[in-house]
Design a protein around this motif. Structure first.
Motif, mmCIF file in Angstrom:
data_model
loop_
_atom_site.group_PDB
_atom_site.id
_atom_site.type_symbol
_atom_site.label_atom_id
_atom_site.label_comp_id
_atom_site.label_asym_id
_atom_site.label_seq_id
_atom_site.Cartn_x
_atom_site.Cartn_y
_atom_site.Cartn_z
ATOM 1 N N LYS A 3 33.732 -7.771 -35.500
ATOM 2 C CA LYS A 3 32.457 -6.419 -35.057
ATOM 3 C C LYS A 3 32.287 -5.505 -36.447
ATOM 4 C CE LYS A 3 33.538 -5.601 -30.600
ATOM 5 N NZ LYS A 3 33.935 -4.175 -29.407
ATOM 6 N N ARG A 4 33.413 -6.234 -37.547
ATOM 7 C CA ARG A 4 32.717 -5.833 -39.355
ATOM 8 C C ARG A 4 31.375 -6.056 -39.537
ATOM 9 N NH1 ARG A 4 35.667 -4.586 -44.004
ATOM 10 N NH2 ARG A 4 34.507 -5.184 -45.570
ATOM 11 N N ARG A 5 30.533 -4.655 -40.186
ATOM 12 C CA ARG A 5 29.183 -5.192 -40.703
ATOM 13 C C ARG A 5 29.003 -5.811 -41.897
ATOM 14 N NH1 ARG A 5 25.339 -1.587 -37.390
ATOM 15 N NH2 ARG A 5 26.540 -0.456 -36.032
ATOM 16 N N ILE A 6 27.500 -6.169 -41.067
ATOM 17 C CA ILE A 6 27.371 -7.301 -42.835
ATOM 18 C C ILE A 6 26.207 -5.575 -43.857
ATOM 19 C CG2 ILE A 6 27.145 -9.310 -43.914
ATOM 20 C CD1 ILE A 6 27.051 -10.704 -40.700
ATOM 21 N N ILE A 7 27.238 -5.991 -45.091
ATOM 22 C CA ILE A 7 26.379 -4.929 -45.804
ATOM 23 C C ILE A 7 25.067 -5.136 -46.148
ATOM 24 C CG2 ILE A 7 27.107 -3.886 -48.017
ATOM 25 C CD1 ILE A 7 29.079 -3.257 -45.827
ATOM 26 N N TRP A 8 24.613 -6.465 -46.080
ATOM 27 C CA TRP A 8 23.916 -7.070 -46.924
ATOM 28 C C TRP A 8 22.399 -6.426 -45.718
ATOM 29 C CZ3 TRP A 8 20.052 -10.766 -45.038
ATOM 30 C CH2 TRP A 8 21.296 -11.618 -44.012
ATOM 31 N N ILE A 9 22.939 -6.862 -44.539
ATOM 32 C CA ILE A 9 22.186 -7.038 -43.374
ATOM 33 C C ILE A 9 21.805 -5.360 -43.074
ATOM 34 C CG2 ILE A 9 22.455 -7.320 -41.020
ATOM 35 C CD1 ILE A 9 23.575 -9.952 -41.228
ATOM 36 N N GLU A 10 22.943 -4.141 -42.662
ATOM 37 C CA GLU A 10 23.032 -3.448 -42.952
ATOM 38 C C GLU A 10 21.893 -2.366 -44.003
ATOM 39 O OE1 GLU A 10 24.117 -1.335 -40.622
ATOM 40 O OE2 GLU A 10 24.845 -3.601 -40.221
ATOM 41 N N LEU A 11 21.613 -3.089 -45.108
ATOM 42 C CA LEU A 11 20.281 -2.433 -46.234
ATOM 43 C C LEU A 11 19.495 -2.929 -45.691
ATOM 44 C CD1 LEU A 11 22.965 -3.675 -50.027
ATOM 45 C CD2 LEU A 11 22.106 -1.306 -48.829
ATOM 46 N N LYS A 278 25.148 -10.588 -52.478
ATOM 47 C CA LYS A 278 25.752 -10.521 -53.907
ATOM 48 C C LYS A 278 26.470 -9.237 -55.001
ATOM 49 C CE LYS A 278 24.072 -15.388 -55.406
ATOM 50 N NZ LYS A 278 23.909 -16.054 -56.321
ATOM 51 N N ILE A 279 25.851 -7.814 -54.426
ATOM 52 C CA ILE A 279 26.277 -6.974 -55.554
ATOM 53 C C ILE A 279 27.223 -6.097 -53.959
ATOM 54 C CG2 ILE A 279 25.413 -4.601 -55.286
ATOM 55 C CD1 ILE A 279 22.579 -4.927 -54.940
ATOM 56 N N LYS A 280 28.655 -5.736 -55.157
ATOM 57 C CA LYS A 280 29.743 -5.581 -54.519
ATOM 58 C C LYS A 280 29.666 -4.053 -55.268
ATOM 59 C CE LYS A 280 31.305 -9.397 -55.371
ATOM 60 N NZ LYS A 280 31.473 -10.550 -53.816
ATOM 61 N N TRP A 281 29.860 -3.423 -53.604
ATOM 62 C CA TRP A 281 30.398 -1.911 -53.284
ATOM 63 C C TRP A 281 32.023 -2.283 -52.932
ATOM 64 C CZ3 TRP A 281 25.986 -0.274 -53.204
ATOM 65 C CH2 TRP A 281 24.680 -1.061 -53.037
ATOM 66 N N ASN A 282 32.441 -0.514 -53.172
ATOM 67 C CA ASN A 282 33.323 -1.119 -52.607
ATOM 68 C C ASN A 282 33.551 0.001 -51.191
ATOM 69 O OD1 ASN A 282 32.778 2.479 -52.846
ATOM 70 N ND2 ASN A 282 32.568 2.590 -54.807
ATOM 71 N N GLU A 283 34.471 0.346 -50.855
ATOM 72 C CA GLU A 283 35.224 1.122 -49.651
ATOM 73 C C GLU A 283 34.265 1.877 -49.095
ATOM 74 O OE1 GLU A 283 38.204 1.497 -46.075
ATOM 75 O OE2 GLU A 283 39.323 0.599 -48.407
ATOM 76 N N LYS A 284 34.020 2.850 -50.207
ATOM 77 C CA LYS A 284 33.653 4.036 -49.513
ATOM 78 C C LYS A 284 32.061 3.951 -49.518
ATOM 79 C CE LYS A 284 33.553 9.014 -50.788
ATOM 80 N NZ LYS A 284 34.157 10.396 -52.143
ATOM 81 N N ILE A 289 27.393 3.267 -45.917
ATOM 82 C CA ILE A 289 25.892 2.435 -46.017
ATOM 83 C C ILE A 289 25.939 2.140 -44.706
ATOM 84 C CG2 ILE A 289 24.720 -0.602 -46.250
ATOM 85 C CD1 ILE A 289 25.781 0.181 -49.376
ATOM 86 N N CYS A 290 27.029 1.442 -43.766
ATOM 87 C CA CYS A 290 27.338 1.210 -42.747
ATOM 88 C C CYS A 290 27.076 2.573 -41.779
ATOM 89 C CB CYS A 290 28.329 0.726 -42.249
ATOM 90 S SG CYS A 290 28.900 -0.654 -43.181
ATOM 91 N N PHE A 291 27.357 3.569 -41.928
ATOM 92 C CA PHE A 291 26.726 5.093 -41.551
ATOM 93 C C PHE A 291 25.005 4.821 -41.171
ATOM 94 C CE2 PHE A 291 25.786 8.736 -40.863
ATOM 95 C CZ PHE A 291 26.244 9.675 -39.715
ATOM 96 N N VAL A 292 23.851 4.902 -42.491
ATOM 97 C CA VAL A 292 23.033 4.852 -42.030
ATOM 98 C C VAL A 292 22.223 3.632 -41.455
ATOM 99 C CG1 VAL A 292 21.026 5.258 -44.219
ATOM 100 C CG2 VAL A 292 23.180 6.315 -44.562
ATOM 101 N N GLY A 293 23.017 2.758 -41.702
ATOM 102 C CA GLY A 293 22.197 1.256 -40.815
ATOM 103 C C GLY A 293 23.242 1.815 -39.816
ATOM 104 N N SER A 294 23.505 2.364 -38.896
ATOM 105 C CA SER A 294 23.942 2.858 -37.469
ATOM 106 C C SER A 294 23.333 3.944 -37.186
ATOM 107 C CB SER A 294 25.217 2.761 -37.640
ATOM 108 O OG SER A 294 25.453 4.016 -37.930
ATOM 109 N N CYS A 295 22.318 4.204 -38.052
ATOM 110 C CA CYS A 295 21.054 5.721 -38.093
ATOM 111 C C CYS A 295 19.693 5.156 -37.370
ATOM 112 C CB CYS A 295 21.110 6.832 -38.769
ATOM 113 S SG CYS A 295 23.010 7.716 -38.310
ATOM 114 N N THR A 296 19.809 3.814 -37.846
ATOM 115 C CA THR A 296 18.223 3.038 -37.985
ATOM 116 C C THR A 296 17.538 3.297 -37.210
ATOM 117 O OG1 THR A 296 18.717 1.073 -38.032
ATOM 118 C CG2 THR A 296 18.481 2.272 -40.217
ATOM 119 N N PHE A 297 17.767 2.978 -35.519
ATOM 120 C CA PHE A 297 17.650 3.164 -34.633
ATOM 121 C C PHE A 297 16.870 4.563 -33.970
ATOM 122 C CE2 PHE A 297 18.012 3.078 -29.701
ATOM 123 C CZ PHE A 297 17.133 2.030 -28.857
ATOM 124 N N GLY A 298 18.086 5.052 -34.193
ATOM 125 C CA GLY A 298 17.777 6.967 -34.056
ATOM 126 C C GLY A 298 16.905 6.855 -34.401
#
Length: 356
Positions: A3-11, A278-284, A289-298
């Motif tokens: 269930k770990r979100r894939i960052i490039w997909i969230e972007l 390929k872009i590296k992101w830190n945990e924060k 990114i994942c939070f904003v991605g989770s809001c896109t449906f709304g």
């Protein structure tokens, strides 16, 4: 499935959400300004370059829902995937029908005319909500598609279905936009076979999974980028030329079922998968990114209301003389205000689960 979100997909999800807002921000005066003005030319440009959005949204769904790591249980499918989308659709369809009825000054609240108008508006999906019934249709057939694409010969079956989609859906739809001799008879021949497979978007759905699962060679990837840019550029130009010839707005060269939209959407999807990933992101940063991605449906559901309210306040694509600058400003405002509204709704226990 992890269930770990894939960052490039969230972007990509966020980028596609901005793209949808871009289409609707550009379309505000698409039909009510003369086509021989620079204002219309700019709206046509923004209307066209954002046409990757719907294609990418469907491709994202395909790459996730058809992932071979996922296992499908019909009860889980209907209760966890289809039901929430259905509830959200019903809520927002009723909400927008009520809103449009209330803002109609010719209708008296509580009158028979008001009630009739309200029922009429409920019966037909509001202009952006069509996406939800389409997605529900794709989810309904997802277990069957999953079995096909993840079978022993799944790669070949996907290539076959994508080819069929190009030949029987995208190619005829694109040809229809051109004034070819005996067009009616040609279209009758091209439409002899119409494998709709529930919705016309199943080809995007499968393409998303194919590009995610197998990818393409470097040469083909470059070719898709070139064709994507050239085709959407040509489509925007053709819409402009045809509009000048007819004196009316034209968008048929870059609509969702055109080859231009398919190639443009595929090129954006591949760019995020192969390069943004390929872009590296830190945990924060990943968490944000994942939070904003989770809001896109709304955001997708509520942005039309925000656009309408801003328009009533005099903030739209023609609020300043330079439309080329005005549209991006409106896009940012709609996105940020919609995001803020979704964040607030997510703090309400029941609503956060069912309407955003």
């Amino acid at each position: 499935m992890n269930k770990r979100r894939i960052i490039w997909i969230e972007l990509l999800r966020i980028f596609a959400c901005i793209g949808v807002i871009g289409i609707h921000a550009a379309s505000q005066h698409f039909r009510d300004v003369p086509v021989n003005t620079s204002v219309w030319a700019v709206t046509n440009f923004y209307h066209g370059i954002n046409r990757f959005a719907v294609a990418c949204f469907v491709m994202i769904s395909g790459c996730l829902y058809l992932d071979r790591k996922r296992t499908w249980n019909l009860k889980k499918l209907w209760m966890r995937n289809i039901l929430p989308i259905t509830v959200a659709y019903v809520f927002w369809q009723v909400f927008y029908a009520l809103y449009r009825s209330l803002v109609n000054e010719s209708l008296k609240f509580g009158s028979v005319a008001f009630f009739k108008r309200f029922l009429v508006m409920i019966s037909d999906p509001y202009f952006h909500l069509w996406y939800l019934p389409m997605l529900i249709g794709l989810l309904i057939i997802t277990p069957m598609l999953w079995e096909i694409v993840n079978s022993k010969n799944g790669k070949q079956w996907e290539e076959y279905m994508i080819l069929l989609y190009l030949l029987f859906k995208l190619f005829p739809y694109t040809v229809k936009a051109f004034p070819i001799p005996c067009r009616e008879h040609v279209m009758n021949l091209l439409n002899t076979v119409q494998p709709q497979m529930v919705t016309g978007f199943v080809g995007y759905y499968i393409t998303g999974h194919y590009l995610y699962q197998y990818g393409v060679s470097k040469k083909l990837e470059k070719l898709i980028y070139i064709l994507g840019i050239l085709s959407i550029g040509a489509a925007i130009l053709l819409c402009y030329i045809r509009a000048q010839q007819t004196g009316t707005d034209v968008q048929k060269f870059y609509e969702n079922y055109t080859i231009a939209a398919f190639l443009w959407g595929s090129s954006v999807f591949l760019f995020f998968k192969n390069h943004v990933s390929k872009i590296k992101w830190n945990e924060k940063q990943e968490k944000r990114i994942c939070f904003v991605g989770s809001c896109t449906f709304g955001i997708f559901l509520i942005h039309v209301l925000v656009r309408s309210l801003l328009h009533k306040a005099g903030i739209d694509s023609m609020m300043i003389s330079n439309t080329f600058i005005a549209i991006p400003i409106v896009i940012v405002l709609i996105f940020m205000l919609s995001f803020g509204a979704v964040v607030l709704i997510k703090k309400i226990p029941v609503l956060k689960k069912w309407i955003v």
